[in-house]
Design a protein around this motif. Structure first.
Motif, PDB file in Angstrom:
ATOM      1  N   GLN A 136      42.335 -54.442 -37.655  1.00 16.05           N
ATOM      2  CA  GLN A 136      42.297 -54.433 -36.193  1.00 16.05           C
ATOM      3  C   GLN A 136      43.308 -53.421 -35.637  1.00 16.05           C
ATOM      4  O   GLN A 136      43.041 -52.750 -34.654  1.00 16.05           O
ATOM      5  CB  GLN A 136      42.610 -55.839 -35.662  1.00 16.05           C
ATOM      6  N   PHE A 137      44.448 -53.338 -36.308  1.00 15.67           N
ATOM      7  CA  PHE A 137      45.510 -52.435 -35.838  1.00 15.67           C
ATOM      8  C   PHE A 137      45.957 -51.510 -36.963  1.00 15.67           C
ATOM      9  O   PHE A 137      45.965 -51.920 -38.135  1.00 15.67           O
ATOM     10  CB  PHE A 137      46.732 -53.235 -35.364  1.00 15.67           C
ATOM     11  N   VAL A 138      46.352 -50.305 -36.573  1.00 19.17           N
ATOM     12  CA  VAL A 138      46.966 -49.380 -37.527  1.00 19.17           C
ATOM     13  C   VAL A 138      48.319 -48.956 -36.954  1.00 19.17           C
ATOM     14  O   VAL A 138      48.404 -48.604 -35.766  1.00 19.17           O
ATOM     15  CB  VAL A 138      46.092 -48.128 -37.760  1.00 19.17           C
ATOM     16  N   VAL A 139      49.342 -49.034 -37.780  1.00 16.18           N
ATOM     17  CA  VAL A 139      50.657 -48.570 -37.324  1.00 16.18           C
ATOM     18  C   VAL A 139      51.099 -47.433 -38.244  1.00 16.18           C
ATOM     19  O   VAL A 139      51.205 -47.609 -39.460  1.00 16.18           O
ATOM     20  CB  VAL A 139      51.713 -49.690 -37.330  1.00 16.18           C
ATOM     21  N   MET A 140      51.331 -46.285 -37.617  1.00 15.39           N
ATOM     22  CA  MET A 140      51.792 -45.121 -38.369  1.00 15.39           C
ATOM     23  C   MET A 140      53.323 -45.190 -38.467  1.00 15.39           C
ATOM     24  O   MET A 140      54.031 -44.937 -37.491  1.00 15.39           O
ATOM     25  CB  MET A 140      51.374 -43.825 -37.665  1.00 15.39           C
ATOM     26  N   ALA A 141      53.798 -45.592 -39.645  1.00 17.30           N
ATOM     27  CA  ALA A 141      55.247 -45.689 -39.883  1.00 17.30           C
ATOM     28  C   ALA A 141      55.598 -44.592 -40.891  1.00 17.30           C
ATOM     29  O   ALA A 141      56.226 -44.833 -41.914  1.00 17.30           O
ATOM     30  CB  ALA A 141      55.582 -47.077 -40.433  1.00 17.30           C
ATOM     31  N   VAL A 142      55.152 -43.378 -40.557  1.00 13.64           N
ATOM     32  CA  VAL A 142      55.138 -42.282 -41.521  1.00 13.64           C
ATOM     33  C   VAL A 142      56.414 -41.436 -41.516  1.00 13.64           C
ATOM     34  O   VAL A 142      56.527 -40.489 -42.298  1.00 13.64           O
ATOM     35  CB  VAL A 142      53.915 -41.365 -41.275  1.00 13.64           C
ATOM     36  N   GLY A 143      57.352 -41.778 -40.623  1.00 15.91           N
ATOM     37  CA  GLY A 143      58.580 -40.982 -40.570  1.00 15.91           C
ATOM     38  C   GLY A 143      58.360 -39.697 -39.797  1.00 15.91           C
ATOM     39  O   GLY A 143      57.226 -39.268 -39.578  1.00 15.91           O
ATOM     40  N   CYS A 144      59.468 -39.093 -39.372  1.00  8.44           N
ATOM     41  CA  CYS A 144      59.375 -37.873 -38.562  1.00  8.44           C
ATOM     42  C   CYS A 144      59.535 -36.622 -39.411  1.00  8.44           C
ATOM     43  O   CYS A 144      59.134 -35.530 -39.025  1.00  8.44           O
ATOM     44  CB  CYS A 144      60.474 -37.882 -37.498  1.00  8.44           C
ATOM     45  N   PRO A 433      62.759 -41.514 -28.292  1.00  7.52           N
ATOM     46  CA  PRO A 433      64.065 -40.897 -28.635  1.00  7.52           C
ATOM     47  C   PRO A 433      64.205 -40.550 -30.113  1.00  7.52           C
ATOM     48  O   PRO A 433      64.841 -39.573 -30.479  1.00  7.52           O
ATOM     49  CB  PRO A 433      65.075 -41.978 -28.242  1.00  7.52           C
ATOM     50  N   SER A 434      63.671 -41.353 -30.972  1.00  7.77           N
ATOM     51  CA  SER A 434      63.596 -41.174 -32.421  1.00  7.77           C
ATOM     52  C   SER A 434      64.671 -40.249 -32.995  1.00  7.77           C
ATOM     53  O   SER A 434      65.817 -40.638 -33.124  1.00  7.77           O
ATOM     54  CB  SER A 434      62.180 -40.779 -32.823  1.00  7.77           C
ATOM     55  N   VAL A 435      64.308 -39.016 -33.328  1.00 12.50           N
ATOM     56  CA  VAL A 435      65.205 -38.128 -34.077  1.00 12.50           C
ATOM     57  C   VAL A 435      66.468 -37.726 -33.306  1.00 12.50           C
ATOM     58  O   VAL A 435      67.377 -37.143 -33.890  1.00 12.50           O
ATOM     59  CB  VAL A 435      64.465 -36.858 -34.540  1.00 12.50           C
ATOM     60  N   PHE A 507      58.689 -29.685 -26.504  1.00 17.62           N
ATOM     61  CA  PHE A 507      59.870 -30.452 -26.907  1.00 17.62           C
ATOM     62  C   PHE A 507      59.412 -31.891 -27.179  1.00 17.62           C
ATOM     63  O   PHE A 507      59.001 -32.606 -26.265  1.00 17.62           O
ATOM     64  CB  PHE A 507      60.965 -30.403 -25.838  1.00 17.62           C
ATOM     65  N   MET A 508      59.454 -32.319 -28.424  1.00 18.42           N
ATOM     66  CA  MET A 508      58.762 -33.551 -28.826  1.00 18.42           C
ATOM     67  C   MET A 508      59.535 -34.847 -28.584  1.00 18.42           C
ATOM     68  O   MET A 508      58.965 -35.813 -28.105  1.00 18.42           O
ATOM     69  CB  MET A 508      58.308 -33.432 -30.277  1.00 18.42           C
ATOM     70  N   PRO A 509      60.839 -34.931 -28.926  1.00 15.34           N
ATOM     71  CA  PRO A 509      61.494 -36.220 -28.683  1.00 15.34           C
ATOM     72  C   PRO A 509      61.874 -36.431 -27.218  1.00 15.34           C
ATOM     73  O   PRO A 509      61.895 -35.480 -26.431  1.00 15.34           O
ATOM     74  CB  PRO A 509      62.742 -36.161 -29.567  1.00 15.34           C
ATOM     75  N   TYR A 510      62.190 -37.677 -26.879  1.00 15.96           N
ATOM     76  CA  TYR A 510      62.556 -38.030 -25.502  1.00 15.96           C
ATOM     77  C   TYR A 510      64.072 -38.024 -25.372  1.00 15.96           C
ATOM     78  O   TYR A 510      64.760 -38.764 -26.087  1.00 15.96           O
ATOM     79  CB  TYR A 510      61.999 -39.419 -25.182  1.00 15.96           C
TER      80      TYR A 510
END
Ligand code: N01
Length: 562
Positions: A136-144, A433-435, A507-510
């Motif tokens: 039902q759900f997919v979570v991309m926990a693939v790292g940056c 914000p991630s990286v 510019f990708m991160p927040y």
């Protein structure tokens, strides 16, 4: 839809790094049937792959660790201020053992595609092992930073000796004794590995395209009294970190560098430098990332330190960054990096003065010489943030590939979801914000938010959740607006996608900070997932088209006003 699915699951998680591990733990606790797929042979993600000499964290160990389990943080003993890769990997293994995670992780398995089927409102997920499951759900926990980038240099495959990428280092290690080694790349991976490779190699040639700002890590064994004190106040410390700008505690004074007394400013910069802290110099004044004149003061301070350390003024100058403001590429923490260039057996080649023409069987040909080498190390970084997500063939509603939707750059709502791709989440994705933060803090916040969302959907009997186009447009605009208030977009950084030829410059991160971002995400959830549309199981189909907003409709007010 792809081949017939073998298994029906609530959630597929892609990746078993720190994100995927915590996700699995939470999802299991909440009663969701979950399968995690991991390309590596064990847990750890970035710390599983990046085994190059000198690999260690640049966030302090006691901050770069899970906070969700108070017992875990009390029982685990870090040995150094900045942990080595083997110690962080041992920690990941300890957590996997303690929580018995491996039972639901399938290793050595790469997810190749995820296709959304509108009729069933489920994802069909296929792997390189020939398996297809329905979720039902997919979570991309693939790292940056997990899709490595090779140097785009002619002849790269012709080199006669072995080549190694820092992000895919052999488990058995590499012995450079007696070898003529070349390292291409001077980002964090190059800067950490170069001093250690230099100690072992007969000769090391460093090929530098862009000099980076690096500060001394001042790494040391952890002091027992400090550990006791931190453990006694860990809960409060973690809580404060979660609401801080970057996920570690730091005070950024409002004072402006441009207005400070020069002697006082120099002293404060020195204090920042000596602190051995990633944000040591950048936290000294409030205007360093906002005002070019202030930034130049900090940049020149760091160049001064390079001149102090490096004996040969020409080499010091070549190592001095001048083409981007301090902090607009991720600064590095090093142990003896600049001093390495005082060694007899180390040569720096400034690729701006003499670019690489080609890699030959014998070594590297630059515009003015051929450097003969036995071994080549590529410290050339990653196709950051979008690379690992787009590495999976993701197809959403109306058969739209994510690669097509993001062809001009990533578009997300909160960095968590993207319109047209229901029930698909990204952990620390572009637009979050991630990286720019302590990844552990950002990972936990995303995992908590996503799992809380799944519980809310279950309680409401909803089958799908999807970001609206309007909310996404509003968020993308906000992310760009905040970034453009800083100097960050000025550098050719991997934050901008500028390190990968042909990648859109976005510019990708927040940059809004993790504390503010956490509040925004919480508000969205409190307002019953404002900016998302959810569909009740029974009302699917017809209701879907009826409640989809027109493109360009007004976004959720709460987000744009920040
Ligand atoms: O990669 P990078 P990295 N010819 O992209 C050069 C995290 N990290 O693996 O700057 C010649 O920073 C490229 O040159 P340029 C951290 O977030 C953390 O070092 O594009 N040179 C650059 O010098 C970090 O920021 C730690 O001009 C080429 C280098 O290769 C991120 O990972 C440790 C080239 C790549 O630097 C990435 O770091 C390690 C070419 N064709 C990594 N292509 C910690 O301490 C690329 N370069 C936690």
């Amino acid at each position: 839809m792809g081949p017939l699915a073998d298994r029906q699951l609530d959630v597929v998680v892609v990746g078993a790094g720190f994100s995927g591990m915590y996700l699995l733990h939470r999802l299991r606790q909440l009663g969701f049937s979950t399968q995690v797929y991991e390309a590596g042979s064990d847990v750890g993600g970035t710390w599983y792959w990046n085994r190059y000499p000198g690999a260690r964290c640049d966030i302090e160990s006691m901050d770069y660790s899970y906070s969700f389990d108070p017992e875990l943080e009390q029982e685990w003993e870090w040995t150094e201020r900045y942990s080595t890769q083997p110690e962080i990997l041992a920690y990941a293994n300890h957590v996997a053992d303690r929580l018995d995670l491996r039972a639901e992780i399938q290793f050595d398995t790469r997810v190749t595609s995820a296709v959304f089927d509108e009729a069933t409102a489920r994802w069909s997920v296929s792997t390189d092992q020939g398996e297809t499951v329905s979720a039902q759900f997919v979570v991309m926990a693939v790292g940056c930073l997990s899709t490595t980038k090779q140097p785009e240099v002619p002849g790269v495959d012709t080199f006669a000796g072995p080549t190694y990428h820092t992000g895919r280092w052999p488990h058995e290690g590499v012995d450079f004794t007696g070898q003529r080694v070349g390292v291409i790349g001077t980002g964090s991976s190059g800067i950490q590995s170069i001093p250690l490779i230099a100690e072992q190699a007969a000769h090391l040639t460093v090929f530098q395209r862009t000099p980076n700002f690096s500060m001394p890590a001042k790494n040391a064994p952890l002091d027992a009294a400090f550990v006791r004190q931190r453990k006694a106040t860990y809960r409060q410390h973690r809580e404060e970190a979660k609401h801080s700008p970057v996920g570690v505690l730091l005070d950024i004074p409002e004072e402006l560098a441009v207005e400070a007394d020069p002697a006082e400013r120099e002293a404060r910069f020195h204090e920042g430098w000596e602190a051995g802290f990633l944000f040591g110099v950048s936290r000294t004044y409030g205007d360093l990332l906002l005002d070019p004149a202030a930034n130049e003061l900090a940049s020149e301070f760091v160049r001064g330190r390079i001149r102090d350390i490096v004996d040969d003024p020409a080499v010091a100058e070549a190592l001095s960054p001048r083409n981007h403001p301090f902090g607009t590429k991720r600064p590095c923490l090093d142990t003896g990096y600049y001093a390495t260039f005082n060694r007899e057996n180390v040569t720096l080649i400034d690729l701006h003065a003499s670019p690489i023409v080609e890699i030959t069987p014998a070594g590297v040909q630059t515009s003015d010489r051929e450097v003969e080498l036995d071994v080549l190390v590529f410290a050339t970084g990653f196709d950051a943030m979008t690379g690992p997500i787009l590495g999976v063939d993701i197809v959403g509603r109306d058969g739209q590939p994510l690669r097509e939707k993001w062809s001009a750059g990533p578009r997300t709502y909160l960095g968590l979801a993207t319109a047209g791709f229901p029930n698909l989440f990204t952990v620390t994705g572009p637009g979050s914000p991630s990286v720019l933060s302590n990844m552990m803090v950002s990972i936990e916040q995303h995992v908590d938010w996503i799992t809380d969302c799944l519980v809310a959907l279950r309680e409401q009997g909803a089958s799908t959740i999807e970001a609206t186009v309007a909310a996404e447009d509003g968020w993308v605009e906000h992310v760009n607006e905040v970034a453009s208030m800083t100097l960050m977009p000025q550098a050719n950084s991997w934050y901008m996608g500028a390190n990968v030829p042909g990648k859109p410059r976005v510019f990708m991160p927040y940059v809004g900070g993790v504390g503010l971002y956490r509040e925004l995400c919480a508000t969205v959830a409190e307002k019953n997932y404002d900016g998302f549309e959810t569909l009740a199981s029974l009302a699917r189909g017809l209701a879907h088209s009826a409640c989809r907003p027109a493109a360009g409709a007004t976004g959720p007010s709460g987000l744009r006003a920040t």
